[in-house]
Design a protein around this motif. Structure first.
Motif, short mmCIF file in Angstrom:
data_model
loop_
_atom_site.label_atom_id
_atom_site.label_comp_id
_atom_site.label_asym_id
_atom_site.label_seq_id
_atom_site.Cartn_x
_atom_site.Cartn_y
_atom_site.Cartn_z
N LEU A 113 -17.80 116.86 -36.73
CA LEU A 113 -17.55 115.62 -37.45
C LEU A 113 -16.50 114.83 -36.67
O LEU A 113 -15.47 115.39 -36.28
CB LEU A 113 -17.06 115.90 -38.87
N VAL A 114 -16.76 113.55 -36.44
CA VAL A 114 -15.88 112.73 -35.61
C VAL A 114 -15.42 111.52 -36.41
O VAL A 114 -16.24 110.81 -37.01
CB VAL A 114 -16.61 112.25 -34.33
N THR A 115 -14.10 111.29 -36.41
CA THR A 115 -13.56 110.12 -37.10
C THR A 115 -12.55 109.41 -36.22
O THR A 115 -11.75 110.04 -35.53
CB THR A 115 -12.92 110.50 -38.45
N SER A 174 -4.34 105.89 -28.19
CA SER A 174 -3.72 104.91 -27.31
C SER A 174 -3.90 103.52 -27.89
O SER A 174 -4.81 103.27 -28.69
CB SER A 174 -4.38 104.98 -25.92
N ARG A 175 -3.03 102.59 -27.49
CA ARG A 175 -3.22 101.20 -27.90
C ARG A 175 -4.47 100.60 -27.26
O ARG A 175 -4.98 99.59 -27.72
CB ARG A 175 -1.99 100.37 -27.52
N LEU A 176 -4.93 101.24 -26.20
CA LEU A 176 -6.13 100.78 -25.51
C LEU A 176 -7.35 101.46 -26.13
O LEU A 176 -7.52 102.68 -26.03
CB LEU A 176 -6.04 101.10 -24.02
N PHE A 177 -8.19 100.69 -26.78
CA PHE A 177 -9.37 101.24 -27.45
C PHE A 177 -10.24 102.07 -26.50
O PHE A 177 -10.65 103.19 -26.86
CB PHE A 177 -10.18 100.09 -28.06
N HIS A 232 -21.55 114.18 -36.43
CA HIS A 232 -21.49 113.46 -37.70
C HIS A 232 -20.37 112.43 -37.58
O HIS A 232 -19.19 112.77 -37.60
CB HIS A 232 -21.20 114.49 -38.81
N LEU A 233 -20.74 111.15 -37.44
CA LEU A 233 -19.80 110.08 -37.10
C LEU A 233 -19.43 109.27 -38.34
O LEU A 233 -20.30 108.93 -39.15
CB LEU A 233 -20.41 109.16 -36.05
N HIS A 234 -18.14 108.91 -38.45
CA HIS A 234 -17.65 108.30 -39.69
C HIS A 234 -17.20 106.85 -39.55
O HIS A 234 -16.69 106.30 -40.53
CB HIS A 234 -16.50 109.15 -40.25
N GLU A 235 -17.36 106.23 -38.40
CA GLU A 235 -17.02 104.82 -38.26
C GLU A 235 -18.04 104.14 -37.34
O GLU A 235 -18.59 104.78 -36.44
CB GLU A 235 -15.62 104.63 -37.66
N PRO A 236 -18.26 102.84 -37.54
CA PRO A 236 -19.25 102.14 -36.71
C PRO A 236 -18.86 102.06 -35.24
O PRO A 236 -19.74 102.01 -34.37
CB PRO A 236 -19.32 100.75 -37.35
N GLN A 237 -17.55 102.04 -34.92
CA GLN A 237 -17.17 101.94 -33.51
C GLN A 237 -17.52 103.20 -32.73
O GLN A 237 -17.46 103.22 -31.50
CB GLN A 237 -15.67 101.62 -33.36
N LEU A 238 -17.93 104.26 -33.45
CA LEU A 238 -18.35 105.49 -32.77
C LEU A 238 -19.85 105.49 -32.45
O LEU A 238 -20.33 106.41 -31.78
CB LEU A 238 -18.02 106.71 -33.64
N SER A 248 -28.13 97.37 -35.98
CA SER A 248 -28.83 97.68 -34.73
C SER A 248 -28.40 99.03 -34.17
O SER A 248 -29.23 99.85 -33.76
CB SER A 248 -28.57 96.57 -33.70
N LEU A 249 -27.09 99.28 -34.15
CA LEU A 249 -26.60 100.54 -33.60
C LEU A 249 -26.92 101.72 -34.51
O LEU A 249 -27.09 102.85 -34.03
CB LEU A 249 -25.09 100.45 -33.37
#
Length: 384
Positions: free
Chosen positions: A8-10, A59-62, A82-88, A139-140
């Protein structure tokens, strides 16, 4: 027990988040012997029971933080991610192409509405950003093998994609929230002479907290042993200072306590002390779509609720007849509802028991656990 590994990744949640750890990870751990949670935050590796929790730093760098998460996820060599945010979701695309793993995307909230309601940008700009995000997210999400959602409205939103879309409502665990919980003796002594009204959850500018403080002033004219507990993370020191000033200005600073958030497993201690649970959120679009978990936790512990007349809250309160619905913009109406419950304890007790029964029969995590494990089982069968 099967041999597949689950990761699981958050990005933004605490790894011991109530949904991620206390519900999903522990449920998956009953079937899969190797369950890992990857999160950002101070770098460390720990084991919480049988669950491995890895924080990769932030980090402050995404891109740098994303790279760390990506490398840590790759190192886990899991069968399910198992991903918990759209940026993943770009990570999902990358892993599906290279490693032929199964991807689950878990949507906690209606994020386009959150962008519209909570953005500090001009309204038209926020609406444009929300619309762009909505299309990119959909889309993603097609990269995922399954999309888990927390409400029926989210289920409809993602129904147009080809992946499995399954509603896994964030219902409470009845082994933690059961109404028989006994708080620690020190906590009971601390509030022994008070009748407790509880709000637990985020304490921010969009949560109606000043209105609750105003309501307390009205209630205190009739209820002399009142104590309002506001428990949760306060967003910003300046906002905390504003709330404390408002309490002093309203002369209720001795009746209201701002409490720091406690670990999820300690929340029942405070609910068990309470005579009334508050879930009076403002009529923002996002709150008309998300189900507030605090409502169901109060119900599970047989605590009657005062709830705002918003569709997700009305649905549960009316169905179970477990509290009083109020105009969430009217402090006097909120106060009258609190007074009614405190002055009529038998009626309040009956409401609380009806809410508890509804959770035990229908609105509980055990039912959702079965759905979650079924999704994983079906994905495994697809890969055979």
């Amino acid at each position: 027990m099967v041999s597949e590994k689950v990761c699981l990744v958050t990005w933004g949640h605490d790894p011991l988040d109530d949904r991620i750890f206390f519900k999903e990870a522990l449920s998956l751990g009953k079937v899969y012997p190797r369950v890992t949670i990857l999160a950002t935050g101070p770098r460390k590796i720990q084991h919480v029971g049988e669950i491995k929790v890895v924080s990769v730093g932030r980090s402050r760098l995404f891109p740098w933080t994303m790279w760390r998460l990506c490398m840590a996820a790759r190192g886990e060599r899991a069968h399910f991610y198992h991903l918990h945010e759209p940026q993943l979701l770009p990570l999902a695309l990358f892993f599906r192409l290279l490693y032929r793993v199964k991807i689950i995307y878990d949507v906690h909230e209606h994020l386009p509405e959150m962008i519209r309601d909570f953005s500090t940008r001009p309204r038209k700009v926020a609406a444009l950003l929300a619309a762009i995000f909505s299309q990119v997210d959909i889309s993603l999400a097609r990269c995922a093998d399954a999309v888990l959602v927390t409400t029926g409205l989210l289920e409809s939103r993602y129904a147009r994609i080809d992946s499995r879309v399954v509603a896994i409502y964030n219902y409470p665990r009845t082994d933690l929230f059961d109404g028989t919980h006994k708080p620690p003796e020190a906590l009971r002594r601390r509030y022994a002479s008070s009748r407790i009204v509880l709000y637990h959850g985020q304490i921010g500018r969009m949560r109606n907290i000043p209105l609750l403080i105003e309501a307390v002033k009205v209630v205190a004219q009739r209820i002399k042993d009142l104590k309002l507990l506001l428990m949760g993370p306060v967003y910003g020191n300046s906002y905390r200072a504003q709330l404390l000033k408002l309490m002093r200005d309203k002369h209720v600073h001795e009746l209201v306590e701002l409490l720091d958030p406690v670990p999820h497993q300690q929340v029942p201690d405070y609910i068990a002390l309470s005579q009334v649970g508050l879930v009076v959120l403002p009529p923002l679009s996002v709150f008309t779509k998300n189900i507030p978990i605090k409502l169901l936790e109060y119900m599970a512990c047989a605590v009657p609720v005062v709830g705002g007349r918003l569709p997700p809250i009305e649905r549960f309160v009316r169905a179970a007849n477990c509290g009083i619905l109020v105009d969430p913009t009217d402090s006097k109406e909120i106060a009258e509802a609190i007074v009614r419950l405190l002055e009529h304890p038998q009626e309040a007790k009956a409401m609380g028991l009806r809410g508890q029964r509804a959770v035990q029969v229908e609105y509980n995590w055990s039912r959702m656990e079965s759905r979650l494990l079924a999704v994983y089982r079906e994905l495994k069968e697809d890969s055979c």
